[in-house]
Design a protein around this motif. Structure first.
Motif, PDB file in Angstrom:
ATOM      1  N   ALA A 193       0.599  -1.208   0.041  1.00  0.00           N
ATOM      2  CA  ALA A 193       0.043  -0.070   0.020  1.00  0.00           C
ATOM      3  C   ALA A 193       0.841   1.180  -0.054  1.00  0.00           C
ATOM      4  O   ALA A 193       0.636   2.092  -0.501  1.00  0.00           O
ATOM      5  CB  ALA A 193      -0.883  -0.162   1.106  1.00  0.00           C
ATOM      6  N   ASP A 194       2.004   1.240   0.561  1.00  0.00           N
ATOM      7  CA  ASP A 194       2.894   2.345   0.588  1.00  0.00           C
ATOM      8  C   ASP A 194       3.495   2.680  -0.738  1.00  0.00           C
ATOM      9  O   ASP A 194       3.447   3.577  -1.268  1.00  0.00           O
ATOM     10  CB  ASP A 194       3.975   1.975   1.516  1.00  0.00           C
ATOM     11  N   ILE A 195       4.051   1.537  -1.372  1.00  0.00           N
ATOM     12  CA  ILE A 195       4.660   1.941  -2.585  1.00  0.00           C
ATOM     13  C   ILE A 195       3.583   2.249  -3.905  1.00  0.00           C
ATOM     14  O   ILE A 195       4.093   2.743  -4.879  1.00  0.00           O
ATOM     15  CB  ILE A 195       5.816   0.720  -3.041  1.00  0.00           C
ATOM     16  N   ASN A 196       2.433   1.815  -3.521  1.00  0.00           N
ATOM     17  CA  ASN A 196       1.449   2.127  -4.333  1.00  0.00           C
ATOM     18  C   ASN A 196       0.648   3.474  -4.166  1.00  0.00           C
ATOM     19  O   ASN A 196      -0.375   3.816  -4.859  1.00  0.00           O
ATOM     20  CB  ASN A 196       0.389   0.875  -4.648  1.00  0.00           C
ATOM     21  N   ASN A 197       1.153   4.186  -3.158  1.00  0.00           N
ATOM     22  CA  ASN A 197       0.725   5.620  -2.921  1.00  0.00           C
ATOM     23  C   ASN A 197      -0.794   5.457  -2.457  1.00  0.00           C
ATOM     24  O   ASN A 197      -1.510   6.223  -2.797  1.00  0.00           O
ATOM     25  CB  ASN A 197       1.194   6.665  -4.083  1.00  0.00           C
ATOM     26  N   GLU A 198      -1.321   4.518  -1.867  1.00  0.00           N
ATOM     27  CA  GLU A 198      -2.691   4.289  -1.561  1.00  0.00           C
ATOM     28  C   GLU A 198      -3.177   5.053  -0.280  1.00  0.00           C
ATOM     29  O   GLU A 198      -4.337   5.159  -0.329  1.00  0.00           O
ATOM     30  CB  GLU A 198      -2.922   2.980  -1.496  1.00  0.00           C
ATOM     31  N   LEU A 199      -2.434   5.068   0.717  1.00  0.00           N
ATOM     32  CA  LEU A 199      -2.824   5.876   1.782  1.00  0.00           C
ATOM     33  C   LEU A 199      -2.571   7.515   1.904  1.00  0.00           C
ATOM     34  O   LEU A 199      -3.334   8.537   1.855  1.00  0.00           O
ATOM     35  CB  LEU A 199      -2.259   5.381   3.151  1.00  0.00           C
ATOM     36  N   SER A 200      -1.401   7.969   1.293  1.00  0.00           N
ATOM     37  CA  SER A 200      -1.050   9.163   1.019  1.00  0.00           C
ATOM     38  C   SER A 200       0.074   9.151  -0.109  1.00  0.00           C
ATOM     39  O   SER A 200       0.566   7.828  -0.696  1.00  0.00           O
ATOM     40  CB  SER A 200      -0.193   9.869   2.290  1.00  0.00           C
ATOM     41  N   VAL A 201       0.221  10.470  -0.761  1.00  0.00           N
ATOM     42  CA  VAL A 201       1.009  10.448  -2.103  1.00  0.00           C
ATOM     43  C   VAL A 201       2.515  10.930  -1.948  1.00  0.00           C
ATOM     44  O   VAL A 201       2.544  11.911  -1.245  1.00  0.00           O
ATOM     45  CB  VAL A 201       0.159  11.325  -3.284  1.00  0.00           C
ATOM     46  N   ASN A 202       3.342  10.191  -1.858  1.00  0.00           N
ATOM     47  CA  ASN A 202       4.716  10.471  -1.849  1.00  0.00           C
ATOM     48  C   ASN A 202       5.080  10.724  -3.095  1.00  0.00           C
ATOM     49  O   ASN A 202       5.493  10.036  -4.135  1.00  0.00           O
ATOM     50  CB  ASN A 202       5.533   9.225  -1.317  1.00  0.00           C
ATOM     51  N   LYS A 203       5.482  11.987  -3.537  1.00  0.00           N
ATOM     52  CA  LYS A 203       5.870  12.655  -4.559  1.00  0.00           C
ATOM     53  C   LYS A 203       7.109  12.141  -5.165  1.00  0.00           C
ATOM     54  O   LYS A 203       7.501  12.144  -6.348  1.00  0.00           O
ATOM     55  CB  LYS A 203       5.613  14.235  -4.495  1.00  0.00           C
ATOM     56  N   THR A 204       7.996  11.808  -4.244  1.00  0.00           N
ATOM     57  CA  THR A 204       9.380  11.352  -4.562  1.00  0.00           C
ATOM     58  C   THR A 204       9.035  10.114  -5.218  1.00  0.00           C
ATOM     59  O   THR A 204       9.881   9.906  -6.475  1.00  0.00           O
ATOM     60  CB  THR A 204      10.267  11.108  -3.432  1.00  0.00           C
ATOM     61  N   TYR A 205       8.414   9.335  -4.850  1.00  0.00           N
ATOM     62  CA  TYR A 205       7.831   7.983  -5.529  1.00  0.00           C
ATOM     63  C   TYR A 205       7.525   8.157  -7.056  1.00  0.00           C
ATOM     64  O   TYR A 205       7.972   7.481  -8.073  1.00  0.00           O
ATOM     65  CB  TYR A 205       6.946   7.084  -4.919  1.00  0.00           C
ATOM     66  N   ILE A 206       6.824   9.359  -7.240  1.00  0.00           N
ATOM     67  CA  ILE A 206       6.385   9.642  -8.644  1.00  0.00           C
ATOM     68  C   ILE A 206       7.391  10.188  -9.549  1.00  0.00           C
ATOM     69  O   ILE A 206       7.600   9.379 -10.704  1.00  0.00           O
ATOM     70  CB  ILE A 206       5.111  10.615  -8.661  1.00  0.00           C
ATOM     71  N   ARG A 207       8.267  11.152  -9.196  1.00  0.00           N
ATOM     72  CA  ARG A 207       9.233  11.724  -9.774  1.00  0.00           C
ATOM     73  C   ARG A 207      10.232  10.392 -10.128  1.00  0.00           C
ATOM     74  O   ARG A 207      10.659  10.313 -11.168  1.00  0.00           O
ATOM     75  CB  ARG A 207       9.922  12.661  -8.838  1.00  0.00           C
TER      76      ARG A 207
END
Length: 298
Positions: A193-207
């Motif tokens: 759930a963390d690496i899929n940004n399902e609780l909150s959105v981590n913009k570093t993950y997206i970038r």
């Protein structure tokens, strides 16, 4: 004299063409980095097809036995941090590399990209073979949608999967995704759930994910190990039930921009490939044509 001339010519050719881009491999559950019945022969195959290539087959731990054990009983979060350090410290990767993840190694490598892609050498192409990008909800070789006994065992795993001790102890529980209880999954999943940004959105993950040149997902058409098979293409069950499948483009992860995958699709960075056969079964010819030539030789 002829020998020295040949050596000089080889050196000139290497300078002109450049050394092959290194490749990093991460094996799946129950496998190991280097054994002859695991990724050992595959490493040799790549070295034969791409002469001079440096191939790092990741070993999680200090021995083969530890490597296999950690595939079951070492938190993916700890494994990902371990691999981030390994990639950063390997001088052979300093100019960049390609990466291939086998089964659960696929989503683990994606986590590496997202969490430390700004710290490690540049990763050009991420290739996942049978990766479970939206998790699993079924038992290997069980046919959970057809047999009541499989459904019963699945319900038992549902009961325990989201306890903290289970999330910290059993690797596969960290990507167990119960579509009948999405809220519980999102709150208790210690990894997926963390690496899929399902609780909150981590913009570093997206970038970091969007820096990839290509994100290649390979699905096995007759897979009896991974349920549902659609997860290998980032699809999953429609929330609230466990029969109807939705593809990536129909999911909140895509529609709500949780990982920037819509942008990657528009840029032709997302690649969906399939091959006949069961889990991780493919021919050398298929792999050379569909993976080596377009993504590992460029």
């Amino acid at each position: 004299m002829v020998k020295y001339i040949l050596i000089l010519l080889v050196g000139v050719i290497k300078l002109a063409l450049g050394d092959p881009i290194p490749i990093v491999l991460w094996h799946g559950m129950g496998d190991a980095c280097c054994l002859p019945f695991s990724l050992g022969p595959f490493k040799t195959f790549l070295e034969k097809e791409i002469p001079g290539v440096y191939v790092l087959s990741l070993k999680i731990g200090n021995s083969i036995a530890e490597d296999i054990e950690h595939g079951y009983f070492m938190s993916p979060n700890k494994q990902v941090a371990y691999v981030c350090r390994t990639l950063t410290s390997d001088p052979n990767l300093k100019n960049g590399f390609n990466a291939i993840g086998f089964s659960q190694g696929g989503q683990f490598l994606r986590a590496v990209v997202q969490r430390c892609g700004h710290k490690i050498p540049p990763l050009k192409n991420l290739i996942t073979l049978g990766g479970q990008h939206q998790g699993v909800y079924g038992l290997p070789n069980c046919g959970a949608l057809k047999h009541k006994s499989c459904d019963y065992l699945r319900y038992l795993l549902n009961y325990a999967a989201y306890y903290d001790w289970m999330q910290n102890w059993l690797v596969q529980a960290t990507y167990w995704h119960d579509p009948l209880n999405e809220d519980l999954y999102k709150k208790k999943s210690a990894f997926l759930a963390d690496i899929n940004n399902e609780l909150s959105v981590n913009k570093t993950y997206i970038r970091n994910l969007n820096k990839l040149e290509h994100f290649v997902m390979v699905k096995f058409d007759n897979d009896t190990i991974v349920q549902p098979g659609a997860t290998e293409w980032f699809g999953f069950y429609v929330p609230g039930q466990a029969k109807k499948i939705q593809n990536l483009e129909q999911s909140d992860i895509f529609l709500k921009g949780r990982l920037g995958l819509r942008k990657m699709k528009m840029q032709s960075k997302l690649v969906f490939l399939s091959t006949p056969g069961n889990h991780l079964q493919f021919s050398e010819e298929w792999f050379i044509t569909n993976i080596v030539k377009p993504y590992l030789l460029t």
